[in-house]
Design an enzyme around this catalytic site. Sequence first.
Site, PDB file in Angstrom:
ATOM      1  N   ASP A 222      24.732  12.968  36.343  1.00 29.05           N
ATOM      2  CA  ASP A 222      23.484  13.639  35.948  1.00 29.05           C
ATOM      3  C   ASP A 222      22.666  13.849  37.222  1.00 29.05           C
ATOM      4  O   ASP A 222      22.050  12.910  37.719  1.00 29.05           O
ATOM      5  CB  ASP A 222      22.756  12.729  34.936  1.00 29.05           C
ATOM      6  CG  ASP A 222      21.467  13.339  34.409  1.00 29.05           C
ATOM      7  OD1 ASP A 222      21.165  14.493  34.743  1.00 29.05           O
ATOM      8  OD2 ASP A 222      20.762  12.629  33.660  1.00 29.05           O
TER       9      ASP A 222
ATOM     10  N   HIS B 233      13.918  21.241  29.391  1.00 26.90           N
ATOM     11  CA  HIS B 233      15.273  21.483  28.877  1.00 26.90           C
ATOM     12  C   HIS B 233      15.530  22.975  28.742  1.00 26.90           C
ATOM     13  O   HIS B 233      16.016  23.450  27.712  1.00 26.90           O
ATOM     14  CB  HIS B 233      15.482  20.761  27.546  1.00 26.90           C
ATOM     15  CG  HIS B 233      15.569  19.273  27.725  1.00 26.90           C
ATOM     16  ND1 HIS B 233      15.447  18.374  26.698  1.00 26.90           N
ATOM     17  CD2 HIS B 233      15.766  18.516  28.829  1.00 26.90           C
ATOM     18  CE1 HIS B 233      15.562  17.141  27.166  1.00 26.90           C
ATOM     19  NE2 HIS B 233      15.742  17.206  28.459  1.00 26.90           N
TER      20      HIS B 233
ATOM     21  N   HIS C  34       7.614  13.092  31.718  1.00 32.48           N
ATOM     22  CA  HIS C  34       8.785  12.294  31.305  1.00 32.48           C
ATOM     23  C   HIS C  34       8.857  11.027  32.142  1.00 32.48           C
ATOM     24  O   HIS C  34       8.123  10.855  33.102  1.00 32.48           O
ATOM     25  CB  HIS C  34      10.072  13.114  31.427  1.00 32.48           C
ATOM     26  CG  HIS C  34      10.390  13.639  32.799  1.00 32.48           C
ATOM     27  ND1 HIS C  34      10.957  12.857  33.782  1.00 32.48           N
ATOM     28  CD2 HIS C  34      10.218  14.866  33.367  1.00 32.48           C
ATOM     29  CE1 HIS C  34      11.147  13.585  34.865  1.00 32.48           C
ATOM     30  NE2 HIS C  34      10.687  14.804  34.652  1.00 32.48           N
TER      31      HIS C  34
ATOM     32  N   GLU D 262      14.636  10.063  38.659  1.00 31.85           N
ATOM     33  CA  GLU D 262      14.398  11.497  38.567  1.00 31.85           C
ATOM     34  C   GLU D 262      12.938  11.894  38.357  1.00 31.85           C
ATOM     35  O   GLU D 262      12.588  12.487  37.334  1.00 31.85           O
ATOM     36  CB  GLU D 262      15.254  12.088  37.446  1.00 31.85           C
ATOM     37  CG  GLU D 262      15.168  11.363  36.101  1.00 31.85           C
ATOM     38  CD  GLU D 262      15.999  12.053  35.018  1.00 31.85           C
ATOM     39  OE1 GLU D 262      15.823  13.261  34.838  1.00 31.85           O
ATOM     40  OE2 GLU D 262      16.800  11.375  34.370  1.00 31.85           O
TER      41      GLU D 262
ATOM     42  N   ARG E  76      12.172  18.826  40.267  1.00 34.53           N
ATOM     43  CA  ARG E  76      12.705  17.504  39.890  1.00 34.53           C
ATOM     44  C   ARG E  76      13.825  17.190  40.867  1.00 34.53           C
ATOM     45  O   ARG E  76      14.570  18.085  41.281  1.00 34.53           O
ATOM     46  CB  ARG E  76      13.225  17.513  38.450  1.00 34.53           C
ATOM     47  CG  ARG E  76      13.848  16.186  38.015  1.00 34.53           C
ATOM     48  CD  ARG E  76      14.016  16.047  36.497  1.00 34.53           C
ATOM     49  NE  ARG E  76      14.935  16.997  35.899  1.00 34.53           N
ATOM     50  CZ  ARG E  76      14.588  18.069  35.205  1.00 34.53           C
ATOM     51  NH1 ARG E  76      13.312  18.354  35.018  1.00 34.53           N
ATOM     52  NH2 ARG E  76      15.503  18.874  34.687  1.00 34.53           N
TER      53      ARG E  76
ATOM     54  N   GLU F  26      16.886  14.352  41.104  1.00 31.83           N
ATOM     55  CA  GLU F  26      17.526  13.310  40.292  1.00 31.83           C
ATOM     56  C   GLU F  26      18.811  12.824  40.938  1.00 31.83           C
ATOM     57  O   GLU F  26      19.712  13.614  41.224  1.00 31.83           O
ATOM     58  CB  GLU F  26      17.842  13.864  38.893  1.00 31.83           C
ATOM     59  CG  GLU F  26      18.611  12.882  38.020  1.00 31.83           C
ATOM     60  CD  GLU F  26      18.815  13.389  36.592  1.00 31.83           C
ATOM     61  OE1 GLU F  26      18.893  14.619  36.397  1.00 31.83           O
ATOM     62  OE2 GLU F  26      18.897  12.550  35.676  1.00 31.83           O
TER      63      GLU F  26
ATOM     64  N   HIS G 253      22.274   9.535  28.340  1.00 30.68           N
ATOM     65  CA  HIS G 253      21.184   8.573  28.121  1.00 30.68           C
ATOM     66  C   HIS G 253      21.882   7.350  27.536  1.00 30.68           C
ATOM     67  O   HIS G 253      22.032   7.220  26.330  1.00 30.68           O
ATOM     68  CB  HIS G 253      20.118   9.134  27.181  1.00 30.68           C
ATOM     69  CG  HIS G 253      19.403  10.313  27.795  1.00 30.68           C
ATOM     70  ND1 HIS G 253      18.511  11.092  27.115  1.00 30.68           N
ATOM     71  CD2 HIS G 253      19.438  10.836  29.038  1.00 30.68           C
ATOM     72  CE1 HIS G 253      18.035  12.043  27.913  1.00 30.68           C
ATOM     73  NE2 HIS G 253      18.597  11.907  29.087  1.00 30.68           N
TER      74      HIS G 253
ATOM     75  N   ASP H 294      19.824  21.181  36.983  1.00 24.28           N
ATOM     76  CA  ASP H 294      20.079  19.839  36.437  1.00 24.28           C
ATOM     77  C   ASP H 294      21.418  19.942  35.736  1.00 24.28           C
ATOM     78  O   ASP H 294      21.520  20.507  34.639  1.00 24.28           O
ATOM     79  CB  ASP H 294      18.946  19.461  35.466  1.00 24.28           C
ATOM     80  CG  ASP H 294      19.086  18.036  34.930  1.00 24.28           C
ATOM     81  OD1 ASP H 294      20.166  17.428  35.099  1.00 24.28           O
ATOM     82  OD2 ASP H 294      18.113  17.551  34.328  1.00 24.28           O
TER      83      ASP H 294
ATOM     84  N   HIS I  32      16.881   6.801  33.349  1.00 25.65           N
ATOM     85  CA  HIS I  32      17.541   6.203  32.171  1.00 25.65           C
ATOM     86  C   HIS I  32      18.864   5.605  32.614  1.00 25.65           C
ATOM     87  O   HIS I  32      19.374   5.927  33.685  1.00 25.65           O
ATOM     88  CB  HIS I  32      17.766   7.287  31.101  1.00 25.65           C
ATOM     89  CG  HIS I  32      18.389   8.552  31.635  1.00 25.65           C
ATOM     90  ND1 HIS I  32      19.745   8.697  31.797  1.00 25.65           N
ATOM     91  CD2 HIS I  32      17.847   9.717  32.103  1.00 25.65           C
ATOM     92  CE1 HIS I  32      20.002   9.891  32.294  1.00 25.65           C
ATOM     93  NE2 HIS I  32      18.871  10.538  32.517  1.00 25.65           N
TER      94      HIS I  32
ATOM     95  N   ASP J 212      34.034  27.520   9.494  1.00 26.19           N
ATOM     96  CA  ASP J 212      35.029  26.453   9.589  1.00 26.19           C
ATOM     97  C   ASP J 212      35.549  26.293  11.020  1.00 26.19           C
ATOM     98  O   ASP J 212      36.678  25.873  11.255  1.00 26.19           O
ATOM     99  CB  ASP J 212      36.174  26.670   8.591  1.00 26.19           C
ATOM    100  CG  ASP J 212      36.849  28.005   8.788  1.00 26.19           C
ATOM    101  OD1 ASP J 212      36.361  28.784   9.645  1.00 26.19           O
ATOM    102  OD2 ASP J 212      37.852  28.266   8.116  1.00 26.19           O
TER     103      ASP J 212
ATOM    104  N   TYR K 263       5.573  19.449  37.379  1.00 24.92           N
ATOM    105  CA  TYR K 263       5.743  20.727  36.685  1.00 24.92           C
ATOM    106  C   TYR K 263       4.366  21.339  36.471  1.00 24.92           C
ATOM    107  O   TYR K 263       3.558  20.796  35.709  1.00 24.92           O
ATOM    108  CB  TYR K 263       6.454  20.511  35.339  1.00 24.92           C
ATOM    109  CG  TYR K 263       7.680  19.614  35.479  1.00 24.92           C
ATOM    110  CD1 TYR K 263       8.932  20.149  35.790  1.00 24.92           C
ATOM    111  CD2 TYR K 263       7.569  18.217  35.347  1.00 24.92           C
ATOM    112  CE1 TYR K 263      10.037  19.331  35.956  1.00 24.92           C
ATOM    113  CE2 TYR K 263       8.678  17.395  35.510  1.00 24.92           C
ATOM    114  CZ  TYR K 263       9.901  17.946  35.821  1.00 24.92           C
ATOM    115  OH  TYR K 263      10.987  17.129  35.990  1.00 24.92           O
TER     116      TYR K 263
HETATM  117  N1  GLY Z   1      19.806  16.079  32.097  1.00 26.91           N
HETATM  118  C1  GLY Z   1      19.265  15.149  31.228  1.00 26.91           C
HETATM  119  C2  GLY Z   1      18.413  14.174  31.936  1.00 26.91           C
HETATM  120  O1  GLY Z   1      18.171  14.338  33.098  1.00 26.91           O
HETATM  121  O2  GLY Z   1      18.002  13.203  31.388  1.00 26.91           O
HETATM  122 MN    MN Z   2      18.681  12.304  33.698  1.00 30.30          MN
HETATM  123 MN    MN Z   3      19.379  15.438  34.471  1.00 29.07          MN
END
Ligand code: GLY
Ligand code: MN
Ligand code: MN
Length: 438
Positions: free
Chosen positions: A268, A240, A347, A382, A410, A412, A358, A257, A351, A36, A386
């Site tokens: 982000d 992730h 990817h 981004e 990466r 971003e 997102h 990230d 976004h 709970d 990899y």
């Molecule tokens: N950290 C989530 C993304 O880069 O989309």
């Molecule tokens: Mn992102």
């Molecule tokens: Mn990100």
Amino acid sequence: MILQTEYRQRREQLMMKIGNGTALFCSAPVAVMHNDVEYNFRQDSDFFYLTGFNEPEAVAVLAPHHPEHRFVLFVQPKDWEKEVWSGYRTGVDAAKEKLGADAVYPITELDEKLPQYLEKANRIYYHLGRDRNFNHTILKHWQQLMRTYPKRGTGPMAIESTNPIMQAMRQVKSAAELEMMRKAVAISVDAHNHVMQFAKPGRYEYEIQAELEHIFRLRGALGPAYPSIVASGANSCILHYVENNQQMQEGDLLLIDAGCTYEYYNADITRTFPISGKFTPEQKILYELVLKAQLAAIAQVKPGNPYNQIHDTAVRILVQGLMDLGLLAGDIEEIIKEEKYKPFYMHRTGHWLGLDVHDAGIYKCGEQAWQTLQTNQVLTVEPGLYIGFETKPVEGQPEINDRWRGIGIRIEDDVLVTESGHEVLTAGVPKLVEEMEQ
Ligand code: GLY
Ligand code: MN
Ligand code: MN
């Protein structure tokens, strides 16, 4: 801060689009952590966008055709015995004044009061959401109205999703929203800059996470916008990766990230750097390639450009670079068309960003036509590469030389579309090779 007048304008804008329909928006469900114990409440973004109201168990009704009550709220009533346990409630009386509703009822009266706002509507606008109880309630009312329709001669013939309207509205940010986003970005930029100095061999990934999130909270952010990714060495190849429990080694790259959420608006940011201050030759080659792709992709951000041009630009540069390194071979057009680069870049290049990480926003209008960029949209750019120890090339492509393995990169940034082009909101975190080698 977002003023009541702005929330009202948003509701008016939505009401113009729904004509004789009635739109319903429900608060987010309370999420259970275990037994709970609950997670901190996080409001549904559409509901928040239209009301600025941050409590659970609430429903907003927008009925532009109703003679008196165009904006109606159902909220949790004041109840001291419950508030002692689960926090203050605004209550019915204060909600009316504070949120500018024409009528406010306790949520317990939803079944009794809701039909009067639906009976004359030609359509219900509602997006089936995460709260199954609300979904069920709305469907139940609709069913009931359909049953009584022949006697009344009016009533909603269909339920239509609010998503397309909300996406179109939310994807362009107001001045007040951009102010929030700049704040989220400023805190996140400072946090990244701090940990770039703090990171060194021997420290654990979670120490970096703790420093980042300490700064987020210290500076008034609600916390991380999403689970912070602090990935050293080959962990950087896991998109992730959130375990964040490894000790960083000499020679490792560190991919971070992370971004904060400020008044529900998000940043982000990803940066990748050598924790001992110097790239290995392979790390540097791949880093420079990703950076080149990212800079070229960002250059595509300007009003009128189709959204996919950002991704396509990044992909073409990455593919050409991988071909030059012998990691891909053949005809570049065919590699791109058949996505033979995907073992290394799986990817998309970004976004929309806003109330959701997102964020709501349209990418495609029909199967072929990509949305064209508009001033005051915010998006991430981004690209990455990899090459994990397990990465396998697609059939017919060259074997991967071991020297490239264990490297994930990466970069971003959060980018605002401006009238004349773009502004990189996160430019305060360095990313040039010489800046990363310190
Ligand atoms: N950290 C989530 C993304 O880069 O989309
Ligand atoms: Mn992102
Ligand atoms: Mn990100």
